[in-house]
Design an enzyme around this catalytic site. Structure first.
Site, PDB file in Angstrom:
ATOM      1  N   ASP A  14      -0.993  40.847 -32.201  1.00  0.00           N
ATOM      2  CA  ASP A  14      -2.317  41.459 -31.796  1.00  0.00           C
ATOM      3  C   ASP A  14      -3.690  40.838 -31.908  1.00  0.00           C
ATOM      4  OD1 ASP A  14      -3.764  43.616 -30.599  1.00  0.00           O
ATOM      5  OD2 ASP A  14      -4.387  43.679 -32.307  1.00  0.00           O
ATOM      6  N   ASP A  16      -7.750  41.651 -32.279  1.00  0.00           N
ATOM      7  CA  ASP A  16      -8.381  42.551 -33.321  1.00  0.00           C
ATOM      8  C   ASP A  16      -7.797  43.521 -34.488  1.00  0.00           C
ATOM      9  OD1 ASP A  16     -11.741  42.097 -31.753  1.00  0.00           O
ATOM     10  OD2 ASP A  16      -9.721  41.498 -29.771  1.00  0.00           O
ATOM     11  N   ASP A 177      -2.016  45.783 -36.072  1.00  0.00           N
ATOM     12  CA  ASP A 177      -2.382  46.693 -36.559  1.00  0.00           C
ATOM     13  C   ASP A 177      -2.630  48.387 -36.073  1.00  0.00           C
ATOM     14  OD1 ASP A 177      -4.127  45.630 -34.774  1.00  0.00           O
ATOM     15  OD2 ASP A 177      -5.819  47.382 -35.854  1.00  0.00           O
TER      16      ASP A 177
END
Length: 226
Positions: A14, A16, A177
Site C-alpha cells: 500500500d 498512504d 496499514d
C-alpha cells in the site's frame, strides 16, 4: 529476511499510511477545497481517520462532517474537483517517507523480489510521489484506485498483480496499514503483513488479524527474532 517472506516471489505494498505519511498534504488540499466553498475545515487529525478508501470517499466524508448530511451531487463534484486540483499542485510539500521504507524496498528489490504498489490513491498521483522520493525504479507495477474496475478491499487489484507476473497467491505478500489492505490480502489468498502507524480509521490494525505486525518496514528484511 523475515520468515513471512519464505516462498514468496511478489510483495505488494500500500502507499498512504504504509510507505508515506501523506495526510499533511491531503489535509492541506482538503482545507483549501472546503474554504473555497465557504465550508468549515477540519483539523489534520480528523483527516487521518477519513483516509483509506480513495479520494472520492475522503472528500465525501469531509463534506458530511462540514454540512452535517450526505452532500448533494453537485457539491460533491465541486469539492472533489477542487481537492484534486489543489492536491495535484502540491502532493509532496509536507509528505514524508516512514522510517525504514527506503532500506526495505531497496533490499527486497536487490534480493530479487518483484515489488508492486497497490493503492486506492488515484493513479495520476503515484508516479510523481514515487519519483520525488527516489523509489519508483524499484516497483515493477503500480495500480491506483482508478486503474481497474475495483479497488481495495476488493482482491481484484492484488490478483491482477499476481497474474501479471505469473505468481500464485500463496507466493505473494500484501503489506499495508489498514483493514482494507489486510482484507484484500486475505480475500486474494496472499499472506498479510501490517504496520501499526498508518491510517486505519482509529482502530488497532491487530483487529484485522494480519499474519504479522511489524513496528517499521525494515523489520521485513531482518531475520525473525533479530
Amino acid at each position: 529476511m523475515h520468515e513471512i517472506l519464505h516462498g514468496k516471489r511478489l510483495v505488494a505494498f500500500d502507499l498512504d499510511g504504509t510507505l508515506i505519511d501523506s495526510v499533511p498534504d491531503l489535509a492541506a488540499a482538503l482545507k483549501r477545497a472546503l474554504r473555497g466553498l465557504n465550508l468549515a475545515v477540519p483539523v489534520e487529525e480528523q483527516v487521518r481517520e477519513w483516509v483509506g478508501n480513495g479520494a472520492p470517499v475522503l472528500v465525501e466524508r469531509a463534506l458530511v462532517w462540514a454540512v452535517g448530511q450526505p452532500p448533494e451531487a453537485h457539491l460533491q463534484a465541486r469539492a472533489f474537483d477542487a481537492f484534486m486540483q489543489h492536491y495535484g499542485a502540491a502532493p509532496n510539500t509536507l509528505t514524508r517517507l516512514y522510517p525504514g521504507v527506503t532500506k526495505a524496498l531497496e533490499t527486497l528489490h536487490r534480493a530479487g523480489f518483484t515489488l508492486v504498489l497497490i493503492t486506492n490513491k488515484p493513479e495520476r498521483f503515484i508516479a510523481p510521489i514515487l519519483e520525488h522520493f527516489g523509489v519508483k525504479e524499484w516497483f515493477a507495477l503500480c495500480i491506483g484506485g482508478d486503474t481497474l474496475s475495483e479497488k481495495k478491499p476488493s482482491p481484484l487489484p492484488l490478483l491482477h498483480a499476481a497474474a501479471a507476473f505469473g505468481c500464485a497467491p500463496h507466493e505473494c505478500l500484501m503489506v499495508g496499514d489498514s483493514r482494507h489492505d489486510i482484507g484484500a490480502g486475505k480475500a486474494a489468498g496472499f499472506a498479510t503483513l501490517a504496520l501499526p502507524y498508518g491510517y486505519n480509521h482509529g482502530d488497532p490494525i491487530e483487529l484485522s488479524h494480519p499474519d504479522v505486525v511489524l513496528p517499521t518496514l525494515d523489520g521485513l528484511i531482518e531475520p525473525t527474532g533479530a
